[in-house]
Design a protein around this motif. Structure first.
Motif, PDB file in Angstrom:
ATOM      1  N   VAL A   1     -12.950  -2.309 -16.995  1.00 13.92           N
ATOM      2  CA  VAL A   1     -12.630  -1.693 -15.609  1.00 13.92           C
ATOM      3  C   VAL A   1     -11.129  -1.803 -15.339  1.00 13.92           C
ATOM      4  N   ARG A   2     -10.629  -0.690 -14.952  1.00 10.26           N
ATOM      5  CA  ARG A   2      -9.124  -0.610 -14.501  1.00 10.26           C
ATOM      6  C   ARG A   2      -9.074  -1.133 -12.828  1.00 10.26           C
ATOM      7  N   GLU A   3      -7.793  -1.401 -12.803  1.00  3.56           N
ATOM      8  CA  GLU A   3      -7.832  -2.044 -11.192  1.00  3.56           C
ATOM      9  C   GLU A   3      -7.796  -0.722 -10.363  1.00  3.56           C
ATOM     10  N   GLY A   4      -8.849  -1.015  -9.477  1.00  5.43           N
ATOM     11  CA  GLY A   4      -9.050   0.146  -8.279  1.00  5.43           C
ATOM     12  C   GLY A   4     -10.124   1.014  -8.863  1.00  5.43           C
ATOM     13  N   GLU A   5     -10.599   0.752 -10.058  1.00  8.34           N
ATOM     14  CA  GLU A   5     -11.623   1.722 -10.388  1.00  8.34           C
ATOM     15  C   GLU A   5     -13.033   1.538  -9.691  1.00  8.34           C
ATOM     16  N   ASN A  10     -11.926  -6.936 -10.025  1.00  8.70           N
ATOM     17  CA  ASN A  10     -10.726  -7.295 -10.655  1.00  8.70           C
ATOM     18  C   ASN A  10     -10.637  -6.787 -12.016  1.00  8.70           C
ATOM     19  N   PRO A  11      -9.684  -6.134 -12.488  1.00 11.39           N
ATOM     20  CA  PRO A  11      -9.631  -5.583 -13.885  1.00 11.39           C
ATOM     21  C   PRO A  11     -10.156  -6.431 -14.911  1.00 11.39           C
ATOM     22  N   GLY A  12     -10.827  -5.865 -15.892  1.00 12.59           N
ATOM     23  CA  GLY A  12     -11.479  -6.868 -16.979  1.00 12.59           C
ATOM     24  C   GLY A  12     -12.802  -6.304 -17.656  1.00 12.59           C
ATOM     25  N   TYR A  14     -16.715  -5.889 -18.364  1.00 13.88           N
ATOM     26  CA  TYR A  14     -18.010  -6.256 -17.505  1.00 13.88           C
ATOM     27  C   TYR A  14     -18.997  -5.639 -18.360  1.00 13.88           C
TER      28      TYR A  14
END
Length: 226
Positions: A1-5, A10-12, A14
């Motif tokens: 997951v990208r930031e704001g997606e 949080n980005p990371g 999953y």
């Protein structure tokens, strides 16, 4: 997951679990409330409104999130985002168990009844579960469990009345009262006297296990309750 997606994440990396149906869907005006405790569109007696609330609490408590996409008349899709990890989880110290303890569980909601029973059985307890006060009292006629777990919202007899009956007829049986609302003053006073405790729904299952162990240990040390 990208930031704001995904909002709230949080980005990371999953793990994503998708649950989809082809039912009636959820009206747009209800979507903001579906995770609120006790919110339900079902008829009285058909649901507690706690299912989605508990799932939301568990997922967000792990640092995850839930996305919902619903179209009235077509169905609903839930995407559950759970943080992934490559780090091995350290082995926790095994908690002390009372494997010989017999528990009475009185919970009218079928889903919660099965959830509590399955969890406590895996914890090493022998669980006798019922969905009505009358069934529970019949069990009490020939058996005396080590501890009783009682929901106060029952279909046949008031859960408060059941608590009082257990307290008077079986004074050595600790009681855990579970409910979505605070107990009446007299019930609260009874529990605070050392006879048991209260858990507000929704609660974490390990918390229930901890309360059971505390009360059973107290009972073993003090066979005669005040």
């Amino acid at each position: 997951v990208r930031e704001g997606e995904v909002p709230g994440l949080n980005p990371g990396e999953y793990v994503v679990i998708t649950v989809k149906d082809t039912g009636v869907g959820i009206p747009p005006e209800n979507l903001p409330r579906i995770f609120d405790p006790f919110f339900t569109t079902k008829k009285e007696g058909e649901g507690t409104g706690l299912g989605l609330s508990m799932v939301y609490r568990y997922i967000t408590g792990m640092g995850g999130a839930i996305e919902v996409d619903s179209t009235p008349g077509e169905g609903t899709k839930f995407d559950l985002y759970i943080p992934a990890t490559t780090q091995p989880k350290p082995e926790p110290e095994p908690p002390k168990k009372f494997e010989s303890a017999n528990l009475l569980l009185v919970e009218d909601d079928l889903t919660l009844n099965k959830l509590f029973k399955n969890y406590l059985t895996k914890e090493g307890y022998k669980v006798h579960s019922f969905r009505s006060a009358r069934e529970a009292l019949k069990f009490f006629e020939k058996n005396q469990p080590d501890l009783a777990i009682v929901d106060t919202m029952l279909p046949d007899v008031s859960g408060d009345d059941l608590v009082w009956t257990i307290a008077k007829k079986f004074p050595r049986t600790p009681i855990i009262v579970i409910s979505g609302k605070k107990p009446e003053a007299e019930i609260e006073k009874l529990l605070q006297s050392g006879r048991g405790c209260f858990l507000m729904k929704p609660f974490k299952l390990p918390t229930l296990s901890e309360k059971i162990q505390t009360l059973i240990e107290r009972r073993k040390k003090s066979p005669r309750w005040n």
